[in-house]
Design an enzyme around this catalytic site. Structure first.
Site, PDB file in Angstrom:
ATOM      1  N   LYS A  84       1.893  -6.864   4.516  1.00 31.99           N
ATOM      2  CA  LYS A  84       0.665  -6.253   5.043  1.00 31.99           C
ATOM      3  C   LYS A  84       0.481  -6.592   6.532  1.00 31.99           C
ATOM      4  CE  LYS A  84      -1.435  -6.455   0.476  1.00 31.99           C
ATOM      5  NZ  LYS A  84      -2.194  -7.305  -0.453  1.00 31.99           N
ATOM      6  N   VAL A  90      -2.959   1.853 -10.412  1.00 40.23           N
ATOM      7  CA  VAL A  90      -3.409   2.708  -9.308  1.00 40.23           C
ATOM      8  C   VAL A  90      -3.246   4.191  -9.651  1.00 40.23           C
ATOM      9  CG1 VAL A  90      -3.272   3.117  -6.832  1.00 40.23           C
ATOM     10  CG2 VAL A  90      -2.732   0.856  -7.718  1.00 40.23           C
ATOM     11  N   ILE A 145     -10.269  -1.334   1.519  1.00 40.41           N
ATOM     12  CA  ILE A 145     -10.795  -1.383   2.896  1.00 40.41           C
ATOM     13  C   ILE A 145     -10.015  -0.385   3.751  1.00 40.41           C
ATOM     14  CG2 ILE A 145     -11.231  -2.845   4.902  1.00 40.41           C
ATOM     15  CD1 ILE A 145     -10.955  -5.305   3.087  1.00 40.41           C
ATOM     16  N   LYS A 169       3.245  -1.488  -0.013  1.00 41.63           N
ATOM     17  CA  LYS A 169       3.419  -2.214   1.264  1.00 41.63           C
ATOM     18  C   LYS A 169       4.852  -2.639   1.504  1.00 41.63           C
ATOM     19  CE  LYS A 169       1.434  -4.749  -2.079  1.00 41.63           C
ATOM     20  NZ  LYS A 169       0.225  -4.521  -2.850  1.00 41.63           N
ATOM     21  N   GLY A 216      -5.424 -12.077 -15.692  1.00 37.72           N
ATOM     22  CA  GLY A 216      -4.952 -10.843 -15.047  1.00 37.72           C
ATOM     23  C   GLY A 216      -5.165 -10.815 -13.540  1.00 37.72           C
ATOM     24  N   VAL A 237      -2.499  -1.737   2.472  1.00 37.42           N
ATOM     25  CA  VAL A 237      -3.062  -2.935   3.110  1.00 37.42           C
ATOM     26  C   VAL A 237      -4.536  -3.053   2.748  1.00 37.42           C
ATOM     27  CG1 VAL A 237      -3.477  -4.148   5.282  1.00 37.42           C
ATOM     28  CG2 VAL A 237      -1.448  -2.709   5.041  1.00 37.42           C
ATOM     29  N   GLY A 256      -7.144  -3.640  -7.210  1.00 40.82           N
ATOM     30  CA  GLY A 256      -7.869  -3.128  -8.377  1.00 40.82           C
ATOM     31  C   GLY A 256      -7.791  -1.618  -8.436  1.00 40.82           C
ATOM     32  N   GLY A 296      -6.225  -2.917  -0.020  1.00 37.38           N
ATOM     33  CA  GLY A 296      -6.787  -2.097  -1.096  1.00 37.38           C
ATOM     34  C   GLY A 296      -7.830  -1.086  -0.665  1.00 37.38           C
ATOM     35  N   ASP A 342       3.714 -10.927   0.055  1.00 36.12           N
ATOM     36  CA  ASP A 342       2.802  -9.780   0.017  1.00 36.12           C
ATOM     37  C   ASP A 342       1.945  -9.759   1.300  1.00 36.12           C
ATOM     38  OD1 ASP A 342       1.203  -7.703  -1.740  1.00 36.12           O
ATOM     39  OD2 ASP A 342      -0.285  -9.081  -0.932  1.00 36.12           O
TER      40      ASP A 342
HETATM   41  N1  LIG Z   1      -2.756  -2.853  -8.520  1.00 40.61           N
HETATM   42  C1  LIG Z   1      -3.375  -2.991  -7.355  1.00 40.61           C
HETATM   43  O1  LIG Z   1      -4.496  -3.466  -7.293  1.00 40.61           O
HETATM   44  C2  LIG Z   1      -2.686  -2.570  -6.077  1.00 40.61           C
HETATM   45  C3  LIG Z   1      -3.349  -2.757  -4.851  1.00 40.61           C
HETATM   46  C4  LIG Z   1      -2.750  -2.308  -3.671  1.00 40.61           C
HETATM   47  C5  LIG Z   1      -1.501  -1.737  -3.723  1.00 40.61           C
HETATM   48  N2  LIG Z   1      -0.867  -1.610  -4.922  1.00 40.61           N
HETATM   49  C6  LIG Z   1       0.461  -0.986  -4.926  1.00 40.61           C
HETATM   50  O2  LIG Z   1       0.414   0.194  -5.704  1.00 40.61           O
HETATM   51  C7  LIG Z   1       1.653   0.404  -6.342  1.00 40.61           C
HETATM   52  C8  LIG Z   1       1.423   0.545  -7.831  1.00 40.61           C
HETATM   53  O3  LIG Z   1       0.815  -0.627  -8.316  1.00 40.61           O
HETATM   54  P1  LIG Z   1       0.218  -0.722  -9.798  1.00 40.61           P
HETATM   55  O4  LIG Z   1      -0.561  -1.982  -9.833  1.00 40.61           O
HETATM   56  O5  LIG Z   1      -0.436   0.544 -10.179  1.00 40.61           O
HETATM   57  O6  LIG Z   1       1.551  -0.937 -10.628  1.00 40.61           O
HETATM   58  P2  LIG Z   1       1.721  -0.886 -12.217  1.00 40.61           P
HETATM   59  O7  LIG Z   1       0.417  -0.957 -12.906  1.00 40.61           O
HETATM   60  O8  LIG Z   1       2.777  -1.879 -12.561  1.00 40.61           O
HETATM   61  O9  LIG Z   1       2.313   0.582 -12.434  1.00 40.61           O
HETATM   62  C9  LIG Z   1       3.586   0.955 -12.012  1.00 40.61           C
HETATM   63  C10 LIG Z   1       3.904   2.319 -12.606  1.00 40.61           C
HETATM   64  O10 LIG Z   1       5.181   2.713 -12.138  1.00 40.61           O
HETATM   65  C11 LIG Z   1       5.890   3.256 -13.232  1.00 40.61           C
HETATM   66  N3  LIG Z   1       7.309   3.119 -12.981  1.00 40.61           N
HETATM   67  C12 LIG Z   1       8.055   2.004 -12.934  1.00 40.61           C
HETATM   68  N4  LIG Z   1       9.329   2.307 -12.663  1.00 40.61           N
HETATM   69  C13 LIG Z   1       9.394   3.656 -12.568  1.00 40.61           C
HETATM   70  C14 LIG Z   1      10.433   4.574 -12.313  1.00 40.61           C
HETATM   71  N5  LIG Z   1      11.673   4.173 -12.099  1.00 40.61           N
HETATM   72  N6  LIG Z   1      10.115   5.888 -12.268  1.00 40.61           N
HETATM   73  C15 LIG Z   1       8.866   6.312 -12.485  1.00 40.61           C
HETATM   74  N7  LIG Z   1       7.821   5.491 -12.713  1.00 40.61           N
HETATM   75  C16 LIG Z   1       8.100   4.176 -12.771  1.00 40.61           C
HETATM   76  C17 LIG Z   1       5.434   2.494 -14.451  1.00 40.61           C
HETATM   77  O11 LIG Z   1       5.690   3.254 -15.618  1.00 40.61           O
HETATM   78  P3  LIG Z   1       5.232   2.764 -17.089  1.00 40.61           P
HETATM   79  O12 LIG Z   1       3.741   2.712 -17.055  1.00 40.61           O
HETATM   80  O13 LIG Z   1       5.731   3.808 -18.000  1.00 40.61           O
HETATM   81  O14 LIG Z   1       5.868   1.427 -17.286  1.00 40.61           O
HETATM   82  C18 LIG Z   1       3.936   2.347 -14.135  1.00 40.61           C
HETATM   83  O15 LIG Z   1       3.248   3.450 -14.606  1.00 40.61           O
HETATM   84  C19 LIG Z   1       2.535  -0.786  -5.924  1.00 40.61           C
HETATM   85  O16 LIG Z   1       3.284  -0.441  -4.795  1.00 40.61           O
HETATM   86  C20 LIG Z   1       1.529  -1.846  -5.567  1.00 40.61           C
HETATM   87  O17 LIG Z   1       2.029  -2.794  -4.639  1.00 40.61           O
HETATM   88  C21 LIG Z   1      -1.424  -2.002  -6.102  1.00 40.61           C
END
Ligand SMILES: NC(=O)c1ccc[n+]([C@@H]2O[C@H](COP(=O)([O-])OP(=O)(O)OC[C@H]3O[C@@H](n4cnc5c(N)ncnc54)[C@H](OP(=O)(O)O)[C@@H]3O)[C@@H](O)[C@H]2O)c1
Length: 446
Positions: free
Chosen positions: A223, A31, A154, A123, A205, A150, A320, A152, A219
């Site tokens: 939400k 994200v 939408i 969330k 993935g 909540v 996504g 993504g 999860d």
């Molecule tokens: N992915 C989705 O589709 C999606 C959808 C809705 C909501 N979300 C929410 O969005 C948030 C991020 O999701 P994501 O999918 O982008 O996660 P992700 O790809 O796992 O990325 C998490 C990031 O946080 C960094 N991180 C971890 N611990 C840290 C710390 N202590 N200090 C600073 N940075 C730290 C990681 O660093 P490194 O890269 O260096 O490891 C990584 O860059 C979550 O709350 C998730 O629930 C995600």
């Protein structure tokens, strides 16, 4: 009577690029990188829409050297994410790390205490600490926003808090976890077992290496708690929500659901009555004609029942890079435009403590499947158990499986109190003719 005119003064200014809004981003994963790309690719568009440019100025993640496919030169790097809150030029902090506590919570508290606005897609953080953070935001004249948390891409929270603000919302329900919907879709299409689809989803993935939060319904519960909070003006409440995931859904139940005119979906449901609020996460059979039944693969959907609007349906990508970042950027734009209102639609101090309706008093209809020995007297035992709990049957199917595997007996009940349906299961389990733990799936006709 003299006419009363409402005068609106438009404060129209051309985009001011000399005074950019500065953003600090914690978390540069899926994200975080998506947000940087939108702010980069749509810089001119956003500047026109907001009246000033929006620039990332500082970032934080775990590994500084990792190639993330976006140019980070020029951004201040923070090893400790909470440093973002104290960088003077940062106007808004965006948290995209994840987790209900740890660095995400520390950063939220630090940011809001300094009077800076805080935007997150997290969330878990909002479902668990939402009221505390909303209070902190108001005390410090800051904005707390979490549209991406909540469904993504939408804009469901905005729809609830703004578009439907004139309604008394009596209930909402939805498919809020793309991973579960993807798994259920493939189980149905390909006739595969849950474990096989999960393993494949992890390889592709679509599911996390640790899929517990998704497949066990947590999860979806986070939400649902956030949606209920905004819809009903209450603090998010995870403690009184029964939560069930999709681990125990078998292909045979998906087949019987089809035969009975249903499709199985993992739902988050929230309903308000005069006596309190009911929130639940359950795998449920929904009629094939219902809008949610036709939401397939990783798509999310939410239905909201407003008293004046009637039902409104929201469908789109629930996760996504692009869709989730789109919602994060919408929050940044809102804050930049000064479109500020309490995080849950009403001031934190007015969030109500609405009583949770007891789950065992819920009244619904149920699907029950038994595998029994093919022998005389089985049906008499089953009907005796049903009579003991005064549960009446709407339909019953009996079908043989392989000769040494007994037969399936599948029934759907008339309207029944949940405690009776669960007691029936216990009676069935105790019967000698029953060969495995019976399956119960709730039927939701909305
Ligand atoms: N992915 C989705 O589709 C999606 C959808 C809705 C909501 N979300 C929410 O969005 C948030 C991020 O999701 P994501 O999918 O982008 O996660 P992700 O790809 O796992 O990325 C998490 C990031 O946080 C960094 N991180 C971890 N611990 C840290 C710390 N202590 N200090 C600073 N940075 C730290 C990681 O660093 P490194 O890269 O260096 O490891 C990584 O860059 C979550 O709350 C998730 O629930 C995600």
């Amino acid at each position: 009577m003299p006419a009363v005119t409402l005068q609106i003064e438009w404060n129209i200014t051309m985009s001011d690029t000399s005074n950019p809004l500065k953003v600090g981003i914690a978390g540069l994963g899926t994200v975080g990188v998506g947000v940087i790309k939108i702010l980069r690719d749509h810089a001119d568009l956003l500047s026109q829409r907001v009246g000033r440019s929006i620039e990332v100025c500082a970032v934080s993640a775990r590994s500084k050297g990792r190639d993330r496919g976006v140019d980070l030169t020029g951004f201040t790097w923070c090893d400790d994410a909470t440093e973002l809150a104290s960088i003077g030029e940062v106007d808004i902090v965006v948290e995209l790390i994840g987790g209900s506590d740890g660095p995400a919570l520390a950063l939220a508290r630090e940011t809001l205490k300094t009077g800076k606005s805080f935007i997150t897609a997290n969330k878990a953080l909002i479902a668990v600490h939402g009221k505390e953070l909303a209070t902190l935001a108001e005390e410090n004249n800051a904005s707390l926003r979490f549209e991406a948390a909540v469904a993504g891409g939408i804009p469901i929270l905005k729809s609830l808090a703004e578009g439907l603000a004139g309604n008394d919302v009596s209930g909402l329900y939805g498919i809020l976890n793309g991973t579960c919907n993807y798994i259920l879709t493939r189980m149905e299409r390909e006739g595969l077992a849950f474990a096989d689809v999960l393993a494949d989803a992890q390889r592709l993935g679509y599911a996390e290496a640790d899929p517990t939060f998704d497949i066990d319904g947590i999860d979806t519960a986070h939400k649902t708690a956030i949606l209920a909070a905004i819809a009903f003006g209450m603090a998010p409440d995870m403690d009184s929500m029964p939560i069930e995931g999709i681990r125990n859904i078998a292909p045979v139940d998906i087949d019987y659901a089809q035969e009975l005119g249903y499709r199985i979906k993992l739902l988050g449901l929230a309903r308000r009555t005069a006596d309190g609020v009911e929130t639940r996460v359950i795998p449920a059979m929904v009629p094939l004609s219902a809008s949610l039944a036709n939401v397939m693969d990783a798509t999310n959907a939410v239905v909201v029942d407003g008293d004046f609007s009637g039902p409104t349906v929201y469908v789109g990508a629930g996760a996504g890079e692009g869709p989730t970042a789109s919602s994060v950027v919408a929050d940044i734009i809102d804050v930049a435009r000064g479109n500020v209102y309490p995080a849950f639609g009403v001031p934190a101090a007015s969030l109500q403590n609405l009583p949770a309706l007891p789950a065992d008093k819920h009244s619904g209809t149920y699907y029950i499947r038994l595998r029994v020995n093919d022998q005389p007297g089985v049906m008499a035992d089953i009907t005796a158990a049903l009579a003991r709990e005064s549960v009446s049957i709407e339909s019953l199917i009996q079908r043989g499986t392989a000769p040494d595997e007994g037969v399936y007996i599948v029934m759907t009940t008339h309207q029944t109190v949940e405690s009776s349906a669960l007691s029936i299961l216990k009676h069935f389990t105790a019967l000698e003719c029953v060969l495995e733990t019976p399956t119960l799936i709730r039927i939701e006709t909305f």
